[in-house]
Design an enzyme around this catalytic site. Structure first.
Site, PDB file in Angstrom:
ATOM      1  N   GLU A  14     105.990  48.723  43.770  1.00  0.00           N
ATOM      2  CA  GLU A  14     106.369  49.515  44.945  1.00  0.00           C
ATOM      3  C   GLU A  14     107.878  49.480  45.135  1.00  0.00           C
ATOM      4  O   GLU A  14     108.539  48.509  44.722  1.00  0.00           O
ATOM      5  CB  GLU A  14     105.722  48.923  46.202  1.00  0.00           C
ATOM      6  CG  GLU A  14     104.225  48.975  46.182  1.00  0.00           C
ATOM      7  CD  GLU A  14     103.591  48.092  47.257  1.00  0.00           C
ATOM      8  OE1 GLU A  14     102.358  48.131  47.371  1.00  0.00           O
ATOM      9  OE2 GLU A  14     104.319  47.361  47.955  1.00  0.00           O
ATOM     10  N   ARG A  36     110.202  39.225  60.238  1.00  0.00           N
ATOM     11  CA  ARG A  36     109.929  38.309  59.133  1.00  0.00           C
ATOM     12  C   ARG A  36     109.828  36.875  59.613  1.00  0.00           C
ATOM     13  O   ARG A  36     109.073  36.081  59.100  1.00  0.00           O
ATOM     14  CB  ARG A  36     111.064  38.439  58.112  1.00  0.00           C
ATOM     15  CG  ARG A  36     110.862  37.660  56.855  1.00  0.00           C
ATOM     16  CD  ARG A  36     112.134  37.667  56.055  1.00  0.00           C
ATOM     17  NE  ARG A  36     111.969  36.980  54.796  1.00  0.00           N
ATOM     18  CZ  ARG A  36     111.814  35.678  54.665  1.00  0.00           C
ATOM     19  NH1 ARG A  36     111.771  34.899  55.723  1.00  0.00           N
ATOM     20  NH2 ARG A  36     111.697  35.144  53.466  1.00  0.00           N
ATOM     21  N   LYS A  59     111.166  48.532  46.801  1.00  0.00           N
ATOM     22  CA  LYS A  59     111.541  47.441  47.701  1.00  0.00           C
ATOM     23  C   LYS A  59     112.592  47.993  48.654  1.00  0.00           C
ATOM     24  O   LYS A  59     113.762  48.108  48.303  1.00  0.00           O
ATOM     25  CB  LYS A  59     112.086  46.242  46.922  1.00  0.00           C
ATOM     26  CG  LYS A  59     112.377  45.034  47.807  1.00  0.00           C
ATOM     27  CD  LYS A  59     112.845  43.836  46.991  1.00  0.00           C
ATOM     28  CE  LYS A  59     112.852  42.548  47.791  1.00  0.00           C
ATOM     29  NZ  LYS A  59     113.688  42.570  48.977  1.00  0.00           N
ATOM     30  N   GLU A 108     107.829  48.021  55.869  1.00  0.00           N
ATOM     31  CA  GLU A 108     109.269  47.874  56.037  1.00  0.00           C
ATOM     32  C   GLU A 108     109.765  49.055  56.873  1.00  0.00           C
ATOM     33  O   GLU A 108     109.447  50.217  56.551  1.00  0.00           O
ATOM     34  CB  GLU A 108     109.931  47.860  54.651  1.00  0.00           C
ATOM     35  CG  GLU A 108     111.388  47.497  54.639  1.00  0.00           C
ATOM     36  CD  GLU A 108     111.664  45.981  54.493  1.00  0.00           C
ATOM     37  OE1 GLU A 108     110.731  45.159  54.558  1.00  0.00           O
ATOM     38  OE2 GLU A 108     112.854  45.655  54.321  1.00  0.00           O
TER      39      GLU A 108
HETATM   40  P1  ATP Z   1     115.309  39.223  50.160  1.00  0.00           P
HETATM   41  O1  ATP Z   1     116.213  38.076  50.505  1.00  0.00           O
HETATM   42  O2  ATP Z   1     115.265  39.563  48.717  1.00  0.00           O
HETATM   43  O3  ATP Z   1     115.427  40.394  51.066  1.00  0.00           O
HETATM   44  P2  ATP Z   1     113.350  37.738  51.413  1.00  0.00           P
HETATM   45  O4  ATP Z   1     113.729  36.356  51.050  1.00  0.00           O
HETATM   46  O5  ATP Z   1     113.658  38.245  52.771  1.00  0.00           O
HETATM   47  O6  ATP Z   1     113.883  38.741  50.351  1.00  0.00           O
HETATM   48  P3  ATP Z   1     111.222  38.048  49.681  1.00  0.00           P
HETATM   49  O7  ATP Z   1     109.837  37.548  49.691  1.00  0.00           O
HETATM   50  O8  ATP Z   1     112.090  37.444  48.695  1.00  0.00           O
HETATM   51  O9  ATP Z   1     111.807  37.889  51.125  1.00  0.00           O
HETATM   52  O10 ATP Z   1     111.225  39.620  49.459  1.00  0.00           O
HETATM   53  C1  ATP Z   1     110.318  40.372  50.137  1.00  0.00           C
HETATM   54  C2  ATP Z   1     110.998  41.197  51.188  1.00  0.00           C
HETATM   55  O11 ATP Z   1     111.197  42.514  50.723  1.00  0.00           O
HETATM   56  C3  ATP Z   1     110.045  41.328  52.340  1.00  0.00           C
HETATM   57  O12 ATP Z   1     110.339  40.359  53.301  1.00  0.00           O
HETATM   58  C4  ATP Z   1     110.242  42.720  52.848  1.00  0.00           C
HETATM   59  O13 ATP Z   1     111.116  42.703  53.946  1.00  0.00           O
HETATM   60  C5  ATP Z   1     110.935  43.463  51.732  1.00  0.00           C
HETATM   61  N1  ATP Z   1     110.142  44.571  51.163  1.00  0.00           N
HETATM   62  C6  ATP Z   1     110.585  45.828  50.991  1.00  0.00           C
HETATM   63  N2  ATP Z   1     109.664  46.605  50.404  1.00  0.00           N
HETATM   64  C7  ATP Z   1     108.585  45.835  50.187  1.00  0.00           C
HETATM   65  C8  ATP Z   1     107.323  46.072  49.590  1.00  0.00           C
HETATM   66  N3  ATP Z   1     106.973  47.255  49.095  1.00  0.00           N
HETATM   67  N4  ATP Z   1     106.465  45.022  49.543  1.00  0.00           N
HETATM   68  C9  ATP Z   1     106.798  43.815  50.029  1.00  0.00           C
HETATM   69  N5  ATP Z   1     107.989  43.530  50.603  1.00  0.00           N
HETATM   70  C10 ATP Z   1     108.884  44.530  50.676  1.00  0.00           C
END
Ligand code: ATP
Length: 603
Positions: free
Chosen positions: A262, A285, A264, A315
């Site tokens: 998907e 979050r 991001k 998101e």
């Molecule tokens: P990052 O620091 O890379 O933004 P994070 O530490 O906040 O990530 P991660 O689990 O590493 O959290 O990455 C997932 C994040 O990506 C989610 O918290 C969400 O906000 C975002 N996101 C965007 N699109 C998607 C998607 N299709 N599926 C899941 N998460 C998504």
């Protein structure tokens, strides 16, 4: 008294926690306190220790400005307000002012003397219920005259307080208890105090992140009652997190050959709940209630999702109203300013891209594999201008994945999220596992990814930076030991504006010595309770004798450090210190980097 606990017990522990630099001492003190706390009030004790009347997601606030606490101190001690304000100027901490004022009152014979104590006996000793219930009454006072009511309630509490008690109550009121006692620390203490498996408690905490409730359930109903805690609309669940890899091939291998991929999106994660009574709540979050910032999204969700009750996740992304293109994450900051939400909604419209569903009409779906959850999700999304399913493909081909990734990047996304579709692909609450893997653009730049690190110390600046910080000491989190290990000292990437506001932002976290949950060989000029999280990039990860990050894994006196670290300009206020990049992730990035270097050398 058996169903209550004298507040002095909590104060002794707070003093000890504040004075120690050893995590074991802090942990022992907390667990002994919880072991002797009567079940009826264990929730109140925990909320007090955490510095918050209710779990954050309930958004209960005391609503008493620092200035008003000074008035309450003056009323409680009989010191003229001018004298209290002078003390404040001198001491700079309303908690210390409350303590000092109570001592002055005592020295003048105004209560608290030995005779007073004999006179009124134990009746006047504060209990946790008295303290907590009064603080709750302060939070609940609203409408006309609320400020006066709040001040009176606080002053009545302070009148009965010993000097140290007054100090901690006041710090609690102004939101500066900040002892660095985090949820994980309390979970450890509970598991120790009640001799129950920590995983069991952590599981309940993922489903229902309210440590007061979990502790009370445990103390009153035992393990079985804790196991029965269920996913509940209106109560956020801990979000599932992703691991990271840097090539489509590796990702597909890891996921068993096939994955749902998907976009991001670069926006704000939203966990959206609809309750039976029609209320819609949006949680961030870090599980804070952000519905007030996004009334438009709440309305869209109500319109677009066809279910009486649900928990979905997506998101929220800022959209250019003229072109429909995505705008960067920073644009959402306009929504954080409480006053002009209406204008912000018009100027910065948002689209919601849904990617998961965890609950529908009485059914917890978190144990279903992803393909089954997706089926449910597709079946409940109605066509809507602002609500869509995330752009996605299902693929077993690395080239298609790379092409989809490039599409995502050119649409303004950060990269792609690749998700397992196998039988065990459940919604793993609160876990950063290999069922979801992120593949981001900056993986191909200098370091394989940015990191979110916690500020644990600072060094004074010189020359142009005299009077502000020259560099910050940053640490990564280790969930196993619930400690923070230093990984770099960062001085670049800060604008003049950052440098001006950092001392102010960090002021509430200042402490006189290393925090017991921080493991460091460096001695900065100023120490902080782990609190503020910054996004950092760098050239590479190297071994370093100066830092402690991963020294346990490297089994020696060296740790890992970031070479040429730089602040990206992004304050990760959406993350708690415990959501920072973990030492394990840094170790993986280090190992991957080594692998890349080795393959680079192959002719
Ligand atoms: P990052 O620091 O890379 O933004 P994070 O530490 O906040 O990530 P991660 O689990 O590493 O959290 O990455 C997932 C994040 O990506 C989610 O918290 C969400 O906000 C975002 N996101 C965007 N699109 C998607 C998607 N299709 N599926 C899941 N998460 C998504």
């Amino acid at each position: 008294m058996e169903s209550d606990l004298e507040f002095s017990n909590i104060v002794s522990v707070l003093k000890l926690v504040e004075a120690t630099t050893q995590r074991t001492v802090m942990a022992k003190a907390l667990s002994s306190l919880l072991a002797k706390t009567p079940p009826q009030v264990i929730d109140k004790v925990i909320y007090f220790l955490l510095g918050s009347l209710r779990p954050d997601w309930e958004g209960v606030e005391l609503g008493l400005a620092e200035r008003l606490t000074l008035r309450a101190i003056s009323m409680a001690t009989g010191l003229p307000i001018r004298q209290v304000e002078e003390l404040y100027k001198k001491l700079g901490d309303a908690g210390e002012v409350a303590k000092r004022a109570a001592e002055i009152k005592r020295s003048k014979g105004g209560g608290g003397t030995i005779f007073d104590f004999i006179d009124t006996g134990p009746k006047r000793r504060l209990t946790i219920s008295k303290v907590y219930d009064t603080l709750m009454a302060i939070a609940k006072a609203s409408g006309e005259g609320a400020q006066d009511t709040k001040v009176k309630l606080l002053s009545s509490l302070l009148t009965d307080a010993e000097p140290d008690e007054a100090k901690y109550i006041t710090r609690f009121v102004i939101g500066r208890l900040r002892l660095g006692v985090a949820d994980m620390t309390i979970l450890d203490a509970l598991s120790d105090a009640f001799d129950v498996n920590r995983d069991l408690l952590e599981k309940a905490y993922h489903v229902y992140p309210d440590l007061g409730k979990i502790a009370k359930t445990l103390a009153e109903g035992g393990e079985e009652a804790v196991k029965a805690i269920k996913v509940t609309p209106g109560v956020p669940i801990q979000p599932m997190l992703a691991e990271r890899l840097s090539s489509p091939k590796e990702i597909l291998n890891k996921l068993g050959g096939v994955a749902i991929c998907e976009f991001k999106y670069d926006g704000e994660r939203m966990q959206i709940h609809k309750l039976k009574d029609g209320t819609v709540k949006i949680f961030s979050r870090r599980m804070e209630d952000i519905t007030n910032q996004y009334p438009d999204v709440a309305e869209y969700a109500r319109e677009a999702i066809d279910a009486e009750e649900f928990i979905v996740e997506g998101e929220g992304v800022a959209i250019d109203p003229d072109t429909g293109e995505f705008k960067p994450f920073q644009e959402l900051m306009h929504r954080k300013r409480k006053h002009n939400i209406k204008e912000a909604i018009e100027e910065y419209p948002i689209n919601l891209y849904l990617f998961d569903v965890m609950y529908v009409n009485g059914q917890d779906l978190t144990d279903l594999p992803l393909p089954d959850r997706k089926k449910v999700l597709f079946s409940i999304i109605k066509p809507h201008e602002h609500v869509h399913h995330a752009d996605w493909i299902i693929t077993d081909d690395a080239d298609s994945l790379e092409k989809f990734f490039l599409d995502a990047i050119s649409s303004g996304c950060e990269g792609v999220m690749c998700k397992s579709v196998k039988l065990g692909s459940v919604y793993e609450m609160g876990a950063r596992g290999w069922l979801w893997i992120k593949y981001k653009r900056d993986y191909k730049s200098e370091l394989s990814d940015t990191m979110d690190l916690v500020v644990v110390g600072a060094f004074w600046g010189r020359g142009k930076r005299a009077g502000t910080y020259g560099a910050l000491l940053l640490a990564a989190y280790d969930p196993d030991s619930d400690q923070f290990y230093t990984v770099c000292k960062v001085g670049s990437g800060f604008t003049d504006e950052d440098l001006k506001k950092l001392p102010q932002m960090l002021e509430p976290y200042k402490i006189p010595h290393r925090h017991p949950r921080v493991v460091s060989k460096m001695e900065p000029d100023i120490w902080f309770t782990p609190g503020l999280v910054l996004e950092i990039t760098g050239a590479e990860i190297t071994m370093s004798p100066l830092h402690t990050c991963c020294s346990v894994m490297l089994k020696g006196d060296v740790g890992l450090a970031i070479r040429f670290p730089r602040f990206t300009g992004r304050y990760r206020t959406d993350k708690r210190p415990e959501d920072a990049t973990t030492v394990k992730e840094i170790f993986e990035m280090y190992s991957n980097q080594k692998k890349v270097k080795l393959t680079d050398q192959v002719p």
